[in-house]
Structure formats: C-alpha cells, structure tokens
Design an enzyme around this catalytic site. Sequence first.
Site, short mmCIF file in Angstrom:
data_model
loop_
_atom_site.label_atom_id
_atom_site.label_comp_id
_atom_site.label_asym_id
_atom_site.label_seq_id
_atom_site.Cartn_x
_atom_site.Cartn_y
_atom_site.Cartn_z
N GLU A 1 0.87 -1.27 0.11
CA GLU A 1 -0.04 0.06 -0.04
C GLU A 1 0.93 1.26 0.01
O GLU A 1 0.56 2.09 -0.50
CB GLU A 1 -1.12 -0.02 1.17
CG GLU A 1 -2.11 -1.01 1.11
CD GLU A 1 -2.74 -0.99 -0.08
OE1 GLU A 1 -3.42 0.27 -0.35
OE2 GLU A 1 -3.19 -1.98 -0.67
N TRP B 1 1.96 1.62 -3.44
CA TRP B 1 0.86 2.14 -4.30
C TRP B 1 1.01 3.48 -4.55
O TRP B 1 0.94 4.25 -5.34
CB TRP B 1 -0.28 1.75 -3.78
CG TRP B 1 -0.75 0.49 -4.87
CD1 TRP B 1 -0.81 -0.69 -4.37
CD2 TRP B 1 -1.15 0.19 -6.18
NE1 TRP B 1 -1.30 -1.71 -5.39
CE2 TRP B 1 -1.48 -0.85 -6.47
CE3 TRP B 1 -1.37 1.48 -7.10
CZ2 TRP B 1 -2.03 -1.41 -7.70
CZ3 TRP B 1 -1.61 1.12 -8.46
CH2 TRP B 1 -2.09 -0.50 -8.65
N TRP C 1 -19.84 10.51 -20.63
CA TRP C 1 -20.35 10.70 -19.34
C TRP C 1 -21.81 10.85 -19.42
O TRP C 1 -22.01 11.73 -20.13
CB TRP C 1 -19.59 11.34 -18.48
CG TRP C 1 -17.98 10.92 -18.26
CD1 TRP C 1 -17.05 11.58 -18.99
CD2 TRP C 1 -17.33 9.83 -17.72
NE1 TRP C 1 -15.84 11.11 -18.57
CE2 TRP C 1 -16.05 10.03 -17.90
CE3 TRP C 1 -18.00 8.93 -16.96
CZ2 TRP C 1 -15.00 9.03 -17.39
CZ3 TRP C 1 -17.07 7.84 -16.23
CH2 TRP C 1 -15.64 7.84 -16.42
N TRP D 1 -15.17 10.88 -13.45
CA TRP D 1 -14.53 10.48 -12.21
C TRP D 1 -13.92 11.66 -11.52
O TRP D 1 -13.73 11.77 -10.13
CB TRP D 1 -13.21 9.69 -12.57
CG TRP D 1 -12.23 10.18 -13.45
CD1 TRP D 1 -12.10 9.94 -14.76
CD2 TRP D 1 -11.19 10.93 -13.35
NE1 TRP D 1 -11.21 10.57 -15.32
CE2 TRP D 1 -10.14 11.24 -14.50
CE3 TRP D 1 -10.44 11.55 -12.10
CZ2 TRP D 1 -9.30 12.14 -14.57
CZ3 TRP D 1 -9.42 12.40 -11.98
CH2 TRP D 1 -8.85 12.48 -13.22
N TRP E 1 -8.78 7.35 -7.87
CA TRP E 1 -10.23 7.70 -8.85
C TRP E 1 -9.94 7.12 -10.45
O TRP E 1 -10.82 6.66 -10.91
CB TRP E 1 -10.43 9.08 -8.84
CG TRP E 1 -11.43 9.18 -7.72
CD1 TRP E 1 -11.09 9.80 -6.49
CD2 TRP E 1 -12.67 9.03 -7.59
NE1 TRP E 1 -12.13 9.70 -5.56
CE2 TRP E 1 -13.32 9.50 -6.36
CE3 TRP E 1 -13.67 8.61 -8.65
CZ2 TRP E 1 -14.66 9.05 -6.01
CZ3 TRP E 1 -14.86 8.44 -8.28
CH2 TRP E 1 -15.38 8.81 -7.03
#
Length: 460
Positions: A272, A275, A304, A357, A380
Amino acid sequence: MELVWFRKDLRINDNPALYQSCLNGPTTAIYFITPEQWQQHDVAPIQIDLMQRALNHLSVQLGKLGIALQVIEVNSFVDIPARLVAYCKQNNIGNVYANSEVEVDEITRDIQSQQVLSEAQIGFNLYQADCLINPGEVVTKQGDMYKVFTPFKNCCLKMLRQEVNLHPYPAPVIQGAPIENPDILLPLDKINSSAWPASEEEAYQSLQKFINLHVEDYHEQRDFPALSATSKLGPCLALGIISAKQCVYYLLQAFPTLLDGNATGPVVWLNEILWREFYRHIMVLNPHIGKGANYNPKAKNIIWNNNDEDFVAWCAGKTGYPLVDAAMRQLNETGWMHNRLRMVCASFLTKHLLIDWRWGEKYFKQHLIDGDFASNNGGWQWAASTGCDAQPYFRIFNPTLQSKKFDPNGEFIRIYLQQRQGINSKQLHEPIKPIVEHKFARQRALLSFSVLKAQEHQGG
C-alpha cells in the site's frame, strides 16, 4: 542565517531540509498560509483543522530547539517567491532549505522561487523527503517509467534491498535556548479533527500500535470496514507528520525479512505504501494528469452521463445501495472512508452512474482528512479504468455482492444507516429503491467504456 521552509513536512525527525539547515548554521523557519490556493485545491475543512493542530505541535517542537517559526499569509503560490525573497533580504538569509513536492503547482512554485532567489544570490536547496525513492529513479532497463504496478513494486523492492538508505534523518541540532513561538490560526473554515493524531509523537505511537497489534493480520482483515484493522496513518502521511520512510523503517525493525516477502500481512501493507509511491512517480513524470487529464488518452472518448440528481444522491448516501450509502455517510460524518469502500463508491459513481471520475475526485478531496492529490487522483483513475495500471474497464463492482462479502453481518452498514437496524443480515444488503438497477448499469457501462478496449497493457 539559514532558513527552512516548511510545507507538507510538518515534522522534526526525518526532515532533510531541517536537518541540513541546522547543520549549516543558525536556523530560522518559515511557513506560508495560502487560503486561496487551498480552496482551489479543495482542501477539506477537517484537513485544515488537522493542519492547524499539526503546525502548532511543530511550532512547539521548533521552539524547544531554539528555532523561531515565522508564519506569513499570502493568497496563493504565485505570491510566495516575491515575499520569500523580501523576507530573506530583511533577515539576512543566505540559504533556503525545503523538501520538494510532487504536484504541478508546487513544482512550478519551486521553479519560480529558485529563479528569484538565485537572482538575489540566495541559495535554494531542495531535498526529497516524501517518497522512499526519488521520483524518476524507478525505471525499466530502457529508462522508461513503469506503466504497471507489479514490476514497479519489484524494482522498488530490489532498490530498497540493495541501494536505498532507509534510515530516517535524526532530529536536528539544537540551535539555541528554548523560545516560545506564537499560536497559529489558519483563517479558513474548519471541522473538528481531534479524533486524529496531529503530532509526531502521536503518529509514531499509532504506527507502533498498528505494527504490534494489527499488521500481521492486515492481509486478512484490511477489507472489512467494521474492523479497526488499518493503520489510519493516511492523514499524517498527507501532511508529512510522519514519513513513508519512517513507516517502512520501523516496520523493518519488527519484520527484518520484510523486503524478501517473508511476512504476509506486513508485505501487503508495504504494498500500500508502494502504491502511494507509484502514484507520486506517475504524477511527476506525467504532469498533465495534475491538470485534470486522463492518464489513458483513449478515455477522452468515454461519454459520461453526468446526471446532477444522481450525483447529489451519491454524495448524500441516498443511492439505495446500503454499502455505498453507509460509506458515503461515513465520509460526510467523519471525514474519512475505509479504503475498500473508496473503491466501491468510486466504481459505483463512474460505472453505475456514468459520472465523470473528476466529480468524485473533487468531492472526496473536499471531505477527506487524508486528502492527498496524487493518491486521490490515482485511486479515482484506477476505479474509472482511465489511469495507469487501472482496473480493466469491464470490471464493475456489484455493490450488493461487495456488501455481502466485506460486511457479511451488516455491522458497518448498521452504524451509518439507522433505518436498517432491525433488518436481518440476509435482507440487509439488498438495495431499496435503487437509483439505478445493477444489471442495466453494468451493460450500459460496458458499452460506454468499450472505447478503452484497444488499450495496451505494458509491463514497462
């Protein structure tokens, strides 16, 4: 006189700019309040409150070292270089020391500051204290940025084993007799953040508690929002109250074979942190994504839906899907959301509701106590399948199945959805008057996102 310029590095330890400044001569410190800039960057009121508390803790610690902290308010970053040079000239400053940041506006601010300081014959020394490894140094054999997380991670682990010094910088040299710095008040709306640690000592204690009690089971428990199984150090990392290097260093003290992959829970938590590292490296090497661009250029062809009523319902936790609604209410009520739920809510907004997003990214940033531009943007774009090494466009979370899997007894849902208190666990997860039906939403998303079909998956 030397000057250390604090930003999102509100700590004494493992702070190379502060350490080097204090080594090189008598040191004073400065911090710029930029209300207009923070509003443009959607900094959440609860994070502003945490920032104020952290600054006051830092101010006390600097005072113990005999370092004065000068706080100056300007509107935005563009106003800083001129004010900085004027301050340096007034106070006979020979050198400025600071720790670099990865975002586009911050990099621009530092380039402009370097220019005006150089013209005034004042030194400007930038250090890297946010990442484990300098952005741009984790590259393929061809010298390119990794486009997939796993090979990036493997390269990081190799570098951490062989060449990266993971020892945090020690506390700086005491500069003189203790002084009392004035209290700091940030002139923006705030929401009480007192449930969260704001000092280095509290952050360190939280880290040690997590390492001692939870990290070995992290891989098994981290996805269950009813459990307190995550570190919750995100707010401290976002403001630099603690550093990623400190987290990994102290994790290694408890698990010496960590970098060899021999400790499952700790390794998953290290992933993590990596990331976080990955998204920072991407941000530096692809500055256009810091300006609202999709990482994947094919994503510009996604059409969208962007229905305002649907977005308002999602924001308010009124989608009809219990897990999504409970998660959004957790965010709205506490300023924080469990990571598994961030993925579920982001997937729901972008795939079920076909809402851009960027709308969700902005809303999260406006509410999260751990709001961090690179990680928020990366997360996102991952969920929306528009990012670097994002989830495949055809992977669409079923919120009902996610609910049954990760909150099987409805313990989390019942905390935030009082009206579901008396419903049995079997029925608890089923949507009530959903704003969109899952099967329909899935088929619509597959069609809309099919423009990404030809995207390449490169290992670097």
